[in-house]
Write an enzyme that holds these catalytic residues in place. Sequence first.
Site, PDB file in Angstrom:
ATOM      1  N   ARG A  75      24.460  31.492  59.361  1.00  0.00           N
ATOM      2  CA  ARG A  75      24.020  31.799  60.326  1.00  0.00           C
ATOM      3  C   ARG A  75      24.274  33.433  60.867  1.00  0.00           C
ATOM      4  O   ARG A  75      23.367  33.987  61.415  1.00  0.00           O
ATOM      5  CB  ARG A  75      24.582  31.126  61.553  1.00  0.00           C
TER       6      ARG A  75
ATOM      7  N   SER B  45      28.032  22.613  65.836  1.00  0.00           N
ATOM      8  CA  SER B  45      28.308  21.201  66.358  1.00  0.00           C
ATOM      9  C   SER B  45      29.210  21.248  67.506  1.00  0.00           C
ATOM     10  O   SER B  45      29.026  20.504  68.523  1.00  0.00           O
ATOM     11  CB  SER B  45      29.171  20.580  65.126  1.00  0.00           C
TER      12      SER B  45
ATOM     13  N   LYS C 213      40.504  17.637  60.219  1.00  0.00           N
ATOM     14  CA  LYS C 213      39.832  17.904  61.427  1.00  0.00           C
ATOM     15  C   LYS C 213      40.135  16.445  62.343  1.00  0.00           C
ATOM     16  O   LYS C 213      40.224  15.409  61.747  1.00  0.00           O
ATOM     17  CB  LYS C 213      38.494  18.183  61.269  1.00  0.00           C
TER      18      LYS C 213
ATOM     19  N   HIS D  44      21.568  22.164  60.829  1.00  0.00           N
ATOM     20  CA  HIS D  44      21.908  21.548  59.440  1.00  0.00           C
ATOM     21  C   HIS D  44      20.550  20.833  58.934  1.00  0.00           C
ATOM     22  O   HIS D  44      20.002  20.839  57.728  1.00  0.00           O
ATOM     23  CB  HIS D  44      23.079  20.500  59.700  1.00  0.00           C
TER      24      HIS D  44
HETATM   25  N1  COA Z   1      23.089  25.523  61.548  1.00  0.00           N
HETATM   26  C1  COA Z   1      23.774  25.152  62.741  1.00  0.00           C
HETATM   27  N2  COA Z   1      25.204  25.047  62.669  1.00  0.00           N
HETATM   28  C2  COA Z   1      25.739  25.160  61.474  1.00  0.00           C
HETATM   29  C3  COA Z   1      25.131  25.471  60.328  1.00  0.00           C
HETATM   30  C4  COA Z   1      23.644  25.548  60.345  1.00  0.00           C
HETATM   31  N3  COA Z   1      22.780  26.181  59.381  1.00  0.00           N
HETATM   32  N4  COA Z   1      25.827  25.523  59.406  1.00  0.00           N
HETATM   33  C5  COA Z   1      26.998  25.690  59.708  1.00  0.00           C
HETATM   34  N5  COA Z   1      27.046  24.979  61.206  1.00  0.00           N
HETATM   35  C6  COA Z   1      27.946  25.041  62.115  1.00  0.00           C
HETATM   36  C7  COA Z   1      28.532  23.591  62.247  1.00  0.00           C
HETATM   37  O1  COA Z   1      27.605  23.270  63.464  1.00  0.00           O
HETATM   38  C8  COA Z   1      29.980  23.473  62.442  1.00  0.00           C
HETATM   39  O2  COA Z   1      30.185  24.003  63.630  1.00  0.00           O
HETATM   40  P1  COA Z   1      31.746  23.819  64.264  1.00  0.00           P
HETATM   41  O3  COA Z   1      32.650  24.860  63.952  1.00  0.00           O
HETATM   42  O4  COA Z   1      31.432  24.244  65.830  1.00  0.00           O
HETATM   43  O5  COA Z   1      32.145  22.398  64.254  1.00  0.00           O
HETATM   44  C9  COA Z   1      30.484  24.624  61.693  1.00  0.00           C
HETATM   45  O6  COA Z   1      29.369  25.299  61.355  1.00  0.00           O
HETATM   46  C10 COA Z   1      30.793  24.237  60.038  1.00  0.00           C
HETATM   47  O7  COA Z   1      30.291  22.840  59.839  1.00  0.00           O
HETATM   48  P2  COA Z   1      29.723  22.209  58.692  1.00  0.00           P
HETATM   49  O8  COA Z   1      28.528  23.180  58.249  1.00  0.00           O
HETATM   50  O9  COA Z   1      29.387  20.738  59.262  1.00  0.00           O
HETATM   51  O10 COA Z   1      30.619  21.939  57.679  1.00  0.00           O
HETATM   52  P3  COA Z   1      32.145  22.557  57.423  1.00  0.00           P
HETATM   53  O11 COA Z   1      32.237  24.275  57.375  1.00  0.00           O
HETATM   54  O12 COA Z   1      33.265  22.070  58.259  1.00  0.00           O
HETATM   55  O13 COA Z   1      32.104  22.002  55.956  1.00  0.00           O
HETATM   56  C11 COA Z   1      32.971  21.768  53.824  1.00  0.00           C
HETATM   57  C12 COA Z   1      33.049  22.748  55.119  1.00  0.00           C
HETATM   58  C13 COA Z   1      32.998  20.450  53.961  1.00  0.00           C
HETATM   59  C14 COA Z   1      31.829  22.139  52.824  1.00  0.00           C
HETATM   60  C15 COA Z   1      34.408  22.322  53.156  1.00  0.00           C
HETATM   61  O14 COA Z   1      35.454  22.117  53.886  1.00  0.00           O
HETATM   62  C16 COA Z   1      34.816  21.460  51.814  1.00  0.00           C
HETATM   63  O15 COA Z   1      34.011  21.513  50.830  1.00  0.00           O
HETATM   64  N6  COA Z   1      35.667  20.750  52.042  1.00  0.00           N
HETATM   65  C17 COA Z   1      36.151  19.629  51.178  1.00  0.00           C
HETATM   66  C18 COA Z   1      37.707  20.127  50.647  1.00  0.00           C
HETATM   67  C19 COA Z   1      37.390  21.475  49.862  1.00  0.00           C
HETATM   68  O16 COA Z   1      36.917  21.520  48.618  1.00  0.00           O
HETATM   69  N7  COA Z   1      37.664  22.515  50.272  1.00  0.00           N
HETATM   70  C20 COA Z   1      37.505  23.745  49.662  1.00  0.00           C
HETATM   71  C21 COA Z   1      38.787  24.146  49.078  1.00  0.00           C
HETATM   72  S1  COA Z   1      38.396  25.811  48.267  1.00  0.00           S
END
Ligand code: COA
Length: 159
Positions: free
Chosen positions: A90, A128, A41, A17
């Site tokens: 990734r 994560s 979550k 990240h």
């Molecule tokens: N490097 C390392 N790890 C990464 C990464 C990177 N570049 N990008 C993503 N990851 C991993 C994270 O470590 C995490 O791992 P886990 O599944 O083991 O916990 C996973 O990928 C995803 O985490 P993260 O990138 O922190 O965020 P997310 O995918 O949970 O976030 C949102 C998604 C918040 C952007 C999305 O859910 C959102 O916009 N939510 C708000 C509500 C909404 O608008 N929803 C969409 C309606 S269509």
Amino acid sequence: MTVAICPGSFDPPTNGHLNIIERGTQIFDRLIVAVAVNASKAPVFSADDRVAILREIFANKPNVTIDAFEGLMVEYARQHNVHVILRGIRNLSDYEYESQLALANKAMSPGLETIFLMAEGRYAHISSSIIKDVVRYSGKAAEMIHPIVEQRLREKLRS
Ligand code: COA
């Protein structure tokens, strides 16, 4: 001025990240890192903790703002008048998930563009969840997380 939002759960933020955020600051004049308060979550860190950790890490980067949001990302972007979302990819499964998210966001907010950066190879295996396990079972996490994240995670998982 070009501004982008880099949203995520960041529970906790990984070096993957941080790398995407750093690279984002080379592309955009200002980056808003938006921590999602995700009701579905059960995070290890509260949103306030995640914001505090990220603020500490990026304290010396005046063009990085850390914030939290609840509800739809598109709504948060609209409120802040931002038209670009930055996310990291990734692998193929990230691509599938991210394309769905980007298309849903685009359907709700046609003026919003999602820009993807490929994760660097050295971060492609980090997530994560993996980090939480590594720290929980006292594995070597130094190359996967910032020292501040490691310290907070150790405190959290011990308590
Ligand atoms: N490097 C390392 N790890 C990464 C990464 C990177 N570049 N990008 C993503 N990851 C991993 C994270 O470590 C995490 O791992 P886990 O599944 O083991 O916990 C996973 O990928 C995803 O985490 P993260 O990138 O922190 O965020 P997310 O995918 O949970 O976030 C949102 C998604 C918040 C952007 C999305 O859910 C959102 O916009 N939510 C708000 C509500 C909404 O608008 N929803 C969409 C309606 S269509």
